[in-house]
Scaffold this motif. Structure first.
Motif, short mmCIF file in Angstrom:
data_model
loop_
_atom_site.label_atom_id
_atom_site.label_comp_id
_atom_site.label_asym_id
_atom_site.label_seq_id
_atom_site.Cartn_x
_atom_site.Cartn_y
_atom_site.Cartn_z
N SER A 173 4.68 7.95 14.07
CA SER A 173 4.88 6.78 14.93
C SER A 173 3.76 6.67 15.96
O SER A 173 3.26 5.58 16.26
N VAL A 174 3.35 7.80 16.51
CA VAL A 174 2.26 7.80 17.50
C VAL A 174 0.96 7.33 16.86
O VAL A 174 0.18 6.61 17.49
N ASN A 175 0.73 7.70 15.60
CA ASN A 175 -0.46 7.21 14.89
C ASN A 175 -0.48 5.68 14.87
O ASN A 175 -1.53 5.05 15.06
N LEU A 176 0.67 5.09 14.62
CA LEU A 176 0.78 3.63 14.57
C LEU A 176 0.61 3.01 15.96
O LEU A 176 -0.01 1.95 16.11
N ILE A 177 1.17 3.65 16.97
CA ILE A 177 1.04 3.15 18.34
C ILE A 177 -0.43 3.19 18.77
O ILE A 177 -0.95 2.23 19.35
N ASN A 178 -1.12 4.29 18.46
CA ASN A 178 -2.55 4.38 18.79
C ASN A 178 -3.33 3.23 18.17
O ASN A 178 -4.14 2.57 18.84
N ALA A 179 -3.10 2.99 16.87
CA ALA A 179 -3.82 1.93 16.17
C ALA A 179 -3.46 0.56 16.73
O ALA A 179 -4.33 -0.32 16.85
N SER A 180 -2.20 0.38 17.09
CA SER A 180 -1.75 -0.91 17.62
C SER A 180 -2.38 -1.20 18.98
O SER A 180 -2.75 -2.35 19.27
N VAL A 181 -2.50 -0.19 19.82
CA VAL A 181 -3.16 -0.37 21.10
C VAL A 181 -4.64 -0.69 20.90
O VAL A 181 -5.18 -1.64 21.48
N THR A 182 -5.30 0.09 20.05
CA THR A 182 -6.73 -0.08 19.81
C THR A 182 -7.04 -1.46 19.24
O THR A 182 -8.03 -2.09 19.62
N HIS A 183 -6.20 -1.94 18.34
CA HIS A 183 -6.44 -3.22 17.66
C HIS A 183 -5.71 -4.39 18.32
O HIS A 183 -5.66 -5.48 17.76
N GLU A 184 -5.14 -4.16 19.49
CA GLU A 184 -4.54 -5.20 20.32
C GLU A 184 -3.47 -6.01 19.58
O GLU A 184 -3.46 -7.24 19.58
N VAL A 185 -2.54 -5.27 18.98
CA VAL A 185 -1.37 -5.90 18.37
C VAL A 185 -0.55 -6.59 19.45
O VAL A 185 -0.39 -6.07 20.56
N ASN A 237 8.73 11.42 11.96
CA ASN A 237 9.41 10.48 12.83
C ASN A 237 8.78 10.33 14.21
O ASN A 237 9.04 9.32 14.88
N LEU A 238 7.96 11.28 14.62
CA LEU A 238 7.30 11.19 15.92
C LEU A 238 5.78 11.06 15.78
O LEU A 238 5.20 10.06 16.21
N ILE A 239 5.13 12.02 15.16
CA ILE A 239 3.66 11.99 15.05
C ILE A 239 3.19 10.77 14.27
O ILE A 239 2.24 10.09 14.66
N TYR A 247 0.86 -1.18 0.00
CA TYR A 247 0.00 0.00 0.00
C TYR A 247 0.90 1.23 0.00
O TYR A 247 1.73 1.41 0.90
N GLU A 248 0.72 2.07 -1.00
CA GLU A 248 1.47 3.32 -1.05
C GLU A 248 0.72 4.36 -0.24
O GLU A 248 -0.42 4.71 -0.56
N GLY A 249 1.34 4.82 0.81
CA GLY A 249 0.68 5.79 1.67
C GLY A 249 1.57 6.18 2.83
O GLY A 249 2.65 5.64 3.04
N SER A 250 1.08 7.14 3.61
CA SER A 250 1.88 7.74 4.67
C SER A 250 1.40 7.31 6.04
O SER A 250 0.20 7.09 6.26
N ILE A 251 2.32 7.22 6.99
CA ILE A 251 1.95 6.95 8.37
C ILE A 251 1.30 8.17 9.01
O ILE A 251 0.85 8.10 10.16
N LEU A 252 1.23 9.28 8.29
CA LEU A 252 0.49 10.46 8.76
C LEU A 252 -0.98 10.38 8.38
O LEU A 252 -1.78 11.20 8.83
N ASP A 253 -1.34 9.41 7.56
CA ASP A 253 -2.71 9.22 7.10
C ASP A 253 -3.44 8.31 8.09
O ASP A 253 -3.43 7.08 7.95
#
Length: 335
Positions: A99-111, A95-97, A50-56
């Protein structure tokens, strides 16, 4: 049970190698990459791209909803440490925001586990060799962002129970490296300059020291880390123990490329002069095989580079601060 892993930055240098190792372990792999530094040709065809940004944020949650990721391997970053002083907003967003987007999703989806590639840039100038028990003192925005993500992962574990593994690699080189980027990856920069019949550019006197690490000495262990219980909720330095000056590296690269050594010295830039790490903790937990020595690793990379040819370096388009910006990083004047 099907294991599904998200690899951010999976079209990039380290990320593409991690993808390959995960596929060998029968993971279903989803790659998310904006191709700002990576290349589609690096992506294993067996992975979903998937071509896209971790800011999305919308895209991130769509992917998490669809694939129910077991593990997240977060390697996406703009890793131009020296340039980060002059692109502070861009650095913290990516490099920070992101990453936080990914951490939020990982917590919510119980990675089950979030694997993060940090950097020894978090240490700054510290007692050598750098060791995980030292208090980080990052000296540039890149290192600050990486350390902030580390702290956020620790907090997410305490608050929500999400497991993490943090690796601090350093000066990695090898196949798939983007050699057409004048702001980062000194081995790639040197090899590209040789292909273009240019002198090797060194900032300052060349006495800065680093330990240069072949990709095959880190990628398999990052990929396999989620199967090592002792690695969970721990930080590891990962990389080579053998230290070289930048000038010694220039000679070694020239030898590997079968080229005469020609050096052009540039003004000294703001950077940590000496940076190399202790890897005893990593060695104890992962029991790695013998490291690939610099001569052997450079010869292998040189063969790959010669096959793929030189690449033009793109000018970074959104410099935010020009004060003290090295002259070699300034945009050339239009004729």
């Amino acid at each position: 049970m099907k294991i599904t892993s998200l690899v951010t930055g999976g079209a990039g240098f380290i990320g593409s190698h991690v993808v390959n190792h995960l596929l060998k372990q029968n993971h279903q792999v989803v790659v998310l990459d904006d191709l700002s530094g990576g290349d589609k040709e690096n992506i294993n065809s067996a992975a979903l791209f998937y071509e896209g940004s971790i800011l999305d944020v919308t895209l991130i949650h769509t992917l998490f909803d669809e694939y129910k990721f077991t593990y997240v391997y977060h390697l996406a970053a703009y890793a131009a440490e020296g340039l980060s002083h002059f692109i502070r907003n861009f650095n913290y967003q990516n490099n920070l925001i992101g990453s936080v987007n990914l951490i939020n999703a990982s917590v919510t989806h119980e990675v089950k586990c979030f694997v993060f590639t940090s950097s020894i840039a978090v240490y700054g100038t510290n007692t050598l060799p750098l060791v995980e028990t030292q208090f980080p003192q990052p000296e540039d925005p890149y290192g600050i962002a990486k350390y902030a993500v580390e702290l956020d992962l620790i907090n997410a574990h305490k608050m929500f129970g999400m497991d993490y593994i943090i690796f601090r690699p350093h000066n990695v080189y090898g196949r798939h490296q983007n050699i057409g980027d004048k702001y980062r990856n000194v081995v790639g920069i040197f090899m590209n300059q040789i292909l273009e019949n240019k002198p090797l550019t060194i900032f300052g006197d060349g006495r800065q020291t680093r330990a240069f690490t072949h990709i095959d000495d880190i990628a398999p262990y990052i990929a396999n880390s989620v199967t090592v219980p002792e690695a969970y909720n721990t930080v590891f330095n990962i990389g080579s123990d053998t230290v070289y000056s930048v000038e010694e590296l220039a000679k070694a690269v020239s030898n590997a490329m079968q080229s005469e050594l020609h050096i052009e010295r540039l003004e000294k830039r703001e950077e940590v002069t000496h940076a190399y790490a202790n890897h005893s903790k990593f060695d104890t937990v992962f029991n790695p095989k013998k490291h690939i020595d610099l001569e052997t690793g450079l010869l292998e990379m040189a063969k790959w580079v010669k096959t793929h040819g030189s690449r033009s370096s793109k000018e970074f388009q959104n410099i935010e601060i020009t004060k003290k910006l090295p002259s070699s990083w300034r945009k050339p004047l239009k004729q």
